[in-house]
Design a protein around this motif. Structure first.
Motif, PDB file in Angstrom:
ATOM      1  N   VAL A 113       0.869  -1.174   0.000  1.00  0.00           N
ATOM      2  CA  VAL A 113       0.000   0.000   0.000  1.00  0.00           C
ATOM      3  C   VAL A 113       0.904   1.221   0.000  1.00  0.00           C
ATOM      4  CG1 VAL A 113      -1.897   1.197   1.141  1.00  0.00           C
ATOM      5  CG2 VAL A 113      -1.702  -1.294   1.351  1.00  0.00           C
ATOM      6  N   ILE A 114       0.774   2.064  -1.028  1.00  0.00           N
ATOM      7  CA  ILE A 114       1.688   3.195  -1.192  1.00  0.00           C
ATOM      8  C   ILE A 114       0.901   4.499  -1.310  1.00  0.00           C
ATOM      9  CG2 ILE A 114       3.385   1.706  -2.325  1.00  0.00           C
ATOM     10  CD1 ILE A 114       2.607   2.985  -4.996  1.00  0.00           C
ATOM     11  N   ALA A 115       1.595   5.601  -1.162  1.00  0.00           N
ATOM     12  CA  ALA A 115       0.963   6.907  -1.324  1.00  0.00           C
ATOM     13  C   ALA A 115       0.596   7.122  -2.793  1.00  0.00           C
ATOM     14  CB  ALA A 115       1.906   8.005  -0.841  1.00  0.00           C
ATOM     15  N   PRO A 116      -0.450   7.903  -3.071  1.00  0.00           N
ATOM     16  CA  PRO A 116      -0.885   8.100  -4.455  1.00  0.00           C
ATOM     17  C   PRO A 116       0.197   8.654  -5.374  1.00  0.00           C
ATOM     18  CG  PRO A 116      -2.573   8.858  -2.930  1.00  0.00           C
ATOM     19  CD  PRO A 116      -1.368   8.539  -2.097  1.00  0.00           C
ATOM     20  N   ASP A 117       1.133   9.430  -4.835  1.00  0.00           N
ATOM     21  CA  ASP A 117       2.160  10.060  -5.680  1.00  0.00           C
ATOM     22  C   ASP A 117       3.518   9.360  -5.584  1.00  0.00           C
ATOM     23  OD1 ASP A 117       2.732  10.718  -3.087  1.00  0.00           O
ATOM     24  OD2 ASP A 117       2.987  12.874  -3.441  1.00  0.00           O
ATOM     25  N   ALA A 118       3.535   8.121  -5.066  1.00  0.00           N
ATOM     26  CA  ALA A 118       4.815   7.440  -4.821  1.00  0.00           C
ATOM     27  C   ALA A 118       5.094   6.304  -5.795  1.00  0.00           C
ATOM     28  CB  ALA A 118       4.858   6.919  -3.384  1.00  0.00           C
ATOM     29  N   ALA A 119       4.348   6.213  -6.893  1.00  0.00           N
ATOM     30  CA  ALA A 119       4.514   5.084  -7.806  1.00  0.00           C
ATOM     31  C   ALA A 119       5.938   4.983  -8.345  1.00  0.00           C
ATOM     32  CB  ALA A 119       3.516   5.188  -8.952  1.00  0.00           C
ATOM     33  N   GLY A 178      -2.899   4.206  -0.676  1.00  0.00           N
ATOM     34  CA  GLY A 178      -3.304   4.318   0.708  1.00  0.00           C
ATOM     35  C   GLY A 178      -4.114   5.562   0.971  1.00  0.00           C
ATOM     36  N   GLY A 179      -4.532   5.718   2.234  1.00  0.00           N
ATOM     37  CA  GLY A 179      -5.330   6.858   2.633  1.00  0.00           C
ATOM     38  C   GLY A 179      -4.550   7.838   3.469  1.00  0.00           C
TER      39      GLY A 179
END
Length: 433
Positions: A57-63, A87-88
């Protein structure tokens, strides 16, 4: 207990920002000993046979950060990873996102929830988590508190009045991985969502709120969470092996002691029609090929078995069964790379690799240095740690009759003493079985 029979998955919570630690990226993507913290955490979980699937589960901008981590992860281990989900804003929301992704793909019986910033997790702790989760349905690792703890009320910034001094023998500092029966934890998260609660900082506390009986099993004092800049410095020193006593792997410290293990391997393949053979990861022109399920590289096969033998983890057929069609024609450098990853996941260091090829033909003299270089590259060791030799059998046996070729190998590995003891116990159990 490695190789637990029931299906278990892991949710790795890597959506945090890690702003307290500073730098240009979250702490889970900072490199320690040449690899990202998250890479080391994923590898430690994926190498365990009891875990069949991992949901990051990762942050939206961490791809971009996340996918860079995968470049350093063994492809065999990478196969256990599900596509990351976003993630949230809180840890609780991130865990729920991971659980729901697992449910959509086919819910496991058991789930471990683990912090991305705990790269020191080892096989023993995972074993205990799986066992406690199976036996109790909700379990968290804890370590005894050695300092006296005070419960205080704030009076001013940095000042608090003592309200209570709890008995420390009843206190535990809780870690991850935390283990739960999957449906129980998912139901608890959904109940918290319906109640409008999203501030739980660990799943044990959420499970308690939901009315589950949560047990505490033995944690590991080495299973530290990277939180402060000094933690990163210490982790980099540990994983890089800059401390002469450090293995460069989870749990290493100046107090770690090591034992040397010698593993051996042997492989043989018959000749068949063809125009080349693979030896040591190098394609060598020949008047015949070899009959094999994979590419038939006897040198790498023998070397893979030698490394697996040094850590008492079966043989090449255990990890890559010839009955599995996915390995048909596979390049044997994947097998050796997997064995190397297993050694390092156990805190081991490879000291020396030695191979002897037995064949009337082809001659390897002209290819010796290329083979050494290729093996050193796959294993991540200096060229001086690789030896390759060749001999004939003076026209005796199947090699002498030019019916095939063979290789024998030896691998010298240093293991932390505790890992060697665990392997010895596993060998004793296997013999008794």
């Amino acid at each position: 207990m490695s190789g637990t029979a029931f299906p278990a998955a892991a949710v790795v919570v890597a959506a945090g920002r890690g702003i307290r630690i500073g730098g240009d990226r979250p702490k889970q993507y900072r490199r320690v000993g040449g690899q990202a913290v998250l890479t080391r955490t994923l590898a430690a979980l994926a190498v365990h046979d009891g875990i069949t699937r991992i949901q990051p589960v990762i942050a939206p901008d961490a791809a971009a950060f996340y996918h860079a981590c995968l470049d350093d992860l063994d492809p065999i281990l990478r196969a256990k990873l599900a596509a990351p989900v976003k993630g949230g804003a809180t840890r609780q929301l991130s865990v729920r996102a991971g659980l729901e992704a697992l449910a959509a793909a086919g819910a496991p019986e058991l789930v471990l929830v683990h912090d991305a910033a705990r790269p020191y997790v080892d096989a023993g702790l995972i074993d205990r988590a799986l066992a406690a989760g199976r036996d109790h349905g909700a379990a968290v690792p804890g370590i005894a508190v050695t300092d006296t703890i005070k419960l205080v009320e704030d009076l001013a910034p940095g000042i608090g009045r003592v309200r209570e001094t709890p008995a420390r023998e009843n206190l535990r500092a809780v870690q991850t991985p935390q283990a739960f029966a999957f449906p129980l934890l998912l139901d608890a998260h959904h109940a918290a969502m319906r109640a409008g609660l999203d501030g739980f900082t660990d799943d044990g506390a959420l499970a308690e709120w939901a009315g589950l009986s949560v047990v505490v099993f033995e944690g590991d004092i080495r299973n530290r969470k990277i939180t402060q800049p000094t933690d990163l410095i210490e982790a980099d020193r540990s994983f890089s092996g800059s401390d002469p006593a450090a293995s460069g792997q989870p749990g290493a410290s100046a107090m770690t002691t090591y034992v040397t293990r010698l593993g051996t391997g042997f492989d043989v393949h018959a000749f068949t029609d063809g125009d080349h053979v693979w030896l040591g990861g190098v394609k060598i022109p020949a008047d015949r090929g070899v009959l094999a399920h994979s590419d038939g590289d006897v040198a790498l096969h023998a070397l893979t078995d030698a490394l697996l033998g040094a850590i008492a983890d079966g043989d090449i057929g255990t990890h890559f069964p010839p009955s599995d069609e996915q390995w048909r024609g596979a390049s044997s450098d994947r097998f050796l790379a997997h064995a190397v990853e297993l050694v390092r996941a156990r805190g081991g260091k490879i000291d020396h690799l030695d191979i002897t090829v037995l064949a009337e033909a082809p001659r390897i003299g002209a290819h010796r240095e290329a083979i050494r270089a290729r093996i050193a590259e796959i294993a991540g060791v200096p060229l001086t740690s690789v030896s390759i030799k060749a001999t004939t059998t003076e026209k005796l046996g199947f090699v002498g009759r030019a019916e095939g070729l063979a290789a024998q190998a030896a691998a010298t590995v240093r293991l932390p003493e505790i890992c060697a003891e665990v392997n010895a116990e596993a060998e004793t159990t296997e013999r008794r079985a």
